[in-house]
Design a protein around this motif. Structure first.
Motif, PDB file in Angstrom:
ATOM      1  N   ASP A 169       1.109  -0.870   0.086  1.00 34.41           N
ATOM      2  CA  ASP A 169      -0.107   0.170   0.317  1.00 34.41           C
ATOM      3  C   ASP A 169       1.170   1.201   0.100  1.00 34.41           C
ATOM      4  O   ASP A 169       1.869   1.675   0.977  1.00 34.41           O
ATOM      5  CB  ASP A 169      -0.652  -0.413   0.694  1.00 34.41           C
ATOM      6  CG  ASP A 169      -2.449  -0.925   1.312  1.00 34.41           C
ATOM      7  OD1 ASP A 169      -2.671  -1.184   0.300  1.00 34.41           O
ATOM      8  OD2 ASP A 169      -2.488  -1.587   2.493  1.00 34.41           O
ATOM      9  N   GLU A 171       1.051   6.279  -0.731  1.00 40.00           N
ATOM     10  CA  GLU A 171       0.283   6.692  -0.618  1.00 40.00           C
ATOM     11  C   GLU A 171       1.187   7.879  -0.525  1.00 40.00           C
ATOM     12  O   GLU A 171       2.663   8.120   0.090  1.00 40.00           O
ATOM     13  CB  GLU A 171      -0.944   7.705   0.814  1.00 40.00           C
ATOM     14  CG  GLU A 171      -0.998   9.217   0.117  1.00 40.00           C
ATOM     15  CD  GLU A 171      -2.284   8.974   1.478  1.00 40.00           C
ATOM     16  OE1 GLU A 171      -2.812   9.954   1.053  1.00 40.00           O
ATOM     17  OE2 GLU A 171      -2.727   8.309   2.219  1.00 40.00           O
ATOM     18  N   LYS A 183      -1.518   7.236  -5.170  1.00 43.24           N
ATOM     19  CA  LYS A 183      -1.786   5.832  -3.961  1.00 43.24           C
ATOM     20  C   LYS A 183      -2.225   4.980  -5.105  1.00 43.24           C
ATOM     21  O   LYS A 183      -3.217   4.801  -5.615  1.00 43.24           O
ATOM     22  CB  LYS A 183      -3.540   7.080  -3.229  1.00 43.24           C
ATOM     23  CG  LYS A 183      -3.791   6.339  -1.895  1.00 43.24           C
ATOM     24  CD  LYS A 183      -4.801   7.050  -0.781  1.00 43.24           C
ATOM     25  CE  LYS A 183      -5.601   5.656   0.219  1.00 43.24           C
ATOM     26  NZ  LYS A 183      -6.209   7.076   1.141  1.00 43.24           N
ATOM     27  N   ASP A 185      -4.381   0.909  -3.169  1.00 37.97           N
ATOM     28  CA  ASP A 185      -3.676  -0.463  -2.087  1.00 37.97           C
ATOM     29  C   ASP A 185      -3.340  -1.968  -2.805  1.00 37.97           C
ATOM     30  O   ASP A 185      -3.962  -1.796  -4.110  1.00 37.97           O
ATOM     31  CB  ASP A 185      -5.229  -0.574  -1.544  1.00 37.97           C
ATOM     32  CG  ASP A 185      -5.435   1.208  -0.940  1.00 37.97           C
ATOM     33  OD1 ASP A 185      -4.248   1.627   0.311  1.00 37.97           O
ATOM     34  OD2 ASP A 185      -6.330   1.308  -0.132  1.00 37.97           O
ATOM     35  N   ALA A 186      -2.616  -2.913  -2.130  1.00 36.46           N
ATOM     36  CA  ALA A 186      -2.581  -4.305  -2.361  1.00 36.46           C
ATOM     37  C   ALA A 186      -1.765  -4.182  -4.363  1.00 36.46           C
ATOM     38  O   ALA A 186      -2.603  -4.475  -5.051  1.00 36.46           O
ATOM     39  CB  ALA A 186      -3.446  -4.924  -2.842  1.00 36.46           C
ATOM     40  N   TYR A 187      -1.091  -3.071  -4.414  1.00 36.74           N
ATOM     41  CA  TYR A 187      -0.289  -3.008  -5.565  1.00 36.74           C
ATOM     42  C   TYR A 187       0.934  -4.239  -5.112  1.00 36.74           C
ATOM     43  O   TYR A 187       1.652  -4.177  -4.784  1.00 36.74           O
ATOM     44  CB  TYR A 187       0.302  -1.141  -5.575  1.00 36.74           C
ATOM     45  CG  TYR A 187       0.887  -1.310  -6.823  1.00 36.74           C
ATOM     46  CD1 TYR A 187       0.199  -0.514  -8.277  1.00 36.74           C
ATOM     47  CD2 TYR A 187       2.443  -0.821  -7.681  1.00 36.74           C
ATOM     48  CE1 TYR A 187       0.460  -0.303  -9.074  1.00 36.74           C
ATOM     49  CE2 TYR A 187       2.551  -1.045  -8.689  1.00 36.74           C
ATOM     50  CZ  TYR A 187       1.870  -1.144  -9.472  1.00 36.74           C
ATOM     51  OH  TYR A 187       2.002  -0.402 -11.202  1.00 36.74           O
ATOM     52  N   SER A 212       6.467  -0.535   7.942  1.00 39.76           N
ATOM     53  CA  SER A 212       6.242   0.600   7.149  1.00 39.76           C
ATOM     54  C   SER A 212       7.753   1.438   6.560  1.00 39.76           C
ATOM     55  O   SER A 212       8.250   1.308   7.884  1.00 39.76           O
ATOM     56  CB  SER A 212       5.003   2.021   7.370  1.00 39.76           C
ATOM     57  OG  SER A 212       3.668   0.523   7.186  1.00 39.76           O
ATOM     58  N   THR A 238       3.866   0.581   2.931  1.00 36.92           N
ATOM     59  CA  THR A 238       3.530  -0.199   3.995  1.00 36.92           C
ATOM     60  C   THR A 238       3.511  -1.577   2.656  1.00 36.92           C
ATOM     61  O   THR A 238       3.128  -1.744   1.780  1.00 36.92           O
ATOM     62  CB  THR A 238       2.402  -0.181   4.283  1.00 36.92           C
ATOM     63  OG1 THR A 238       1.942   0.712   5.104  1.00 36.92           O
ATOM     64  CG2 THR A 238       1.878  -1.266   4.929  1.00 36.92           C
ATOM     65  N   LYS A 240       2.845  -5.134   2.191  1.00 41.71           N
ATOM     66  CA  LYS A 240       2.152  -6.452   2.756  1.00 41.71           C
ATOM     67  C   LYS A 240       2.058  -7.678   3.077  1.00 41.71           C
ATOM     68  O   LYS A 240       2.292  -8.856   3.476  1.00 41.71           O
ATOM     69  CB  LYS A 240       0.583  -6.122   1.829  1.00 41.71           C
ATOM     70  CG  LYS A 240       0.046  -4.887   2.590  1.00 41.71           C
ATOM     71  CD  LYS A 240      -0.530  -3.774   2.846  1.00 41.71           C
ATOM     72  CE  LYS A 240      -1.779  -4.674   3.454  1.00 41.71           C
ATOM     73  NZ  LYS A 240      -3.142  -4.604   2.736  1.00 41.71           N
TER      74      LYS A 240
END
Length: 436
Positions: A169, A171, A183, A185-187, A212, A238, A240
């Protein structure tokens, strides 16, 4: 009757066309009578509309059509009689001073130039050569393995390293403000593959799942996102998940998965060599063709028809707008595109086309049917079902014309290289393919 051709400047010519009004009116009347047999109008049965009504309704448009046809025929006849090779469309305007019962028009147009081909034996061309090496085959094998790699999750405390697939994640903000595309998520991306900017990869490398990190990223001035190009952003990322890459072994199973007939490592490498040899051949031909054409242009003299150049510019602008539309650009057909952007390239294309045409004509370099067939067969050989590809080419005259043009260019290239002073230059496979 002799045709008088006036030279205005360089390639521009003028012919005055004279037409008898009686023949024009006769043709107008004939077309109106023919129209009267089929036209439908309220209050009249088909074929029963009075001629004066037909003439009043359709007389002007029919007269306009007849004038266009008659002037076009007269111009074509005059140009043929004067043995002129007309470039582009003539500009036709009505002229004054015609004799009674006649109408006169001035046709201003350009003719194709005389092409003077120089002595090619004084020209020098650098001809490149390259070979498919075992190293090139090894690299291709690795590419094929990467295309079929699988991923397995690493332990929670494993640090991300090159070739790992990471899920993050992130940003980013510039001057404390979020920006478009900053930004996600889950990239997912592969560390070390160059998919992300270097600063992003450097920050991610060595992180563990659940960690992070904040870091700064300076977008290059030439970055495709104009809103952020040349600016520095503050990012928080961050991690994941970290997954290790598993590449398939180089064995018969890999060859089988690629559809290689001989399901062995040797069969795989032989198939790769065959495909690379074909690719090298076409790339060398393209590069050497360019050098030959440059020499041909440099050793020729001619004036360029402005109409031909303008038509080529128009085609290039239309092509550019079509490309923008395909990319999803709104109102691409109305996009303002300055003509001068394409002018140098258009002039080169027209010049090269005229020079090549002259060389083909004077040296009988036209494409032979067996050459066209051989080229199509070679193109089709790289496909799973070559016979279908061959039928595809022969099923459309436009596709055949494209192949014919390529064969003619190849004939011209061979002819030029046989006349000029050739210096061979060996380059590596990677240099030819544009690799680092």
């Amino acid at each position: 009757m002799a045709v008088t051709v006036e030279t205005l400047e360089k390639l521009e010519r003028k012919i005055t066309l004279t037409l008898p009004m009686a023949s024009i009116q006769t043709e107008v009347d004939s077309r109106l009578r023919k129209l009267a047999r089929t036209v439908k109008m309220d209050g009249f049965r088909p074929g029963k509309v009075p001629m004066n009504v037909i003439s009043q309704r359709y007389g002007y448009s029919v007269h306009y059509e007849v004038m266009n046809d008659k002037v076009g025929e007269a111009f074509s006849s005059a140009a043929n009689e004067a043995k002129l090779r007309v470039a582009g469309q003539p500009r036709i305007t009505e002229s004054e001073g015609a004799a009674e019962g006649q109408v006169a028009f001035d046709a201003i147009f350009e003719v194709f130039p005389e092409v003077k081909l120089g002595d090619l034996s004084t020209a020098e061309v650098e001809k490149i050569t390259a070979e498919v090496t075992d190293v090139a085959i090894d690299k291709t094998v690795e590419i094929l393995r990467k295309q079929r790699r699988t991923f397995a999750q690493r332990p929670q405390d494993a640090a991300a390293q090159d070739t790992d697939r990471v899920t993050v994640d992130f940003e980013g903000k510039i001057d404390g403000e979020p920006f478009a595309g900053g930004k996600a998520d889950a990239y997912q991306f592969i560390v070390g593959d160059g998919q992300m900017l270097k600063e992003f990869e450097d920050a991610t490398r060595g992180m563990k799942a659940g960690e992070s990190k904040t870091f700064q990223l300076a977008f290059p001035a030439e970055y495709h996102g104009k809103d952020v190009a040349g600016k520095t952003a503050d990012f928080m990322v961050t991690l994941k998940k970290v997954e290790a890459a598993n590449l398939p072994d180089v064995d018969g199973a890999l060859a089988k998965s690629l559809g290689i007939a001989e399901e062995t490592v040797e069969g795989l490498r032989a198939d790769i060599r065959k495909n690379l040899d074909r690719e090298v051949k076409f790339r060398l031909l393209g590069r050497n063709k360019q050098a030959a054409m440059d020499a041909l242009i440099a050793n020729s003299e001619l004036d360029l028809p402005k109409s031909s150049v303008q038509a080529e510019v128009a085609r290039m602008i239309e092509s550019a707008r079509a490309d923008m539309a395909q990319r999803g650009m709104k109102d691409a057909d109305k996009a303002p595109i300055p003509e001068d952007i394409f002018l140098p390239q258009a002039e080169r294309r027209v010049r090269l086309g005229l020079v090549v045409a002259e060389l083909v004509r004077t040296n009988e370099l036209q494409a032979k049917q067996e050459q066209i067939k051989a080229h199509i067969d070679e193109l089709a050989a790289s496909y799973e079902k070559p016979a279908d590809v061959v039928r595809w080419y022969y099923g459309d005259n436009r596709r055949l014309a494209e192949v014919e043009a390529i064969v003619i260019e190849n004939n011209v290239t061979e002819f030029v290289l046989s006349k000029v002073k050739v210096t061979d230059k060996a380059i590596t496979f990677d240099e030819l393919m544009g690799q680092n």
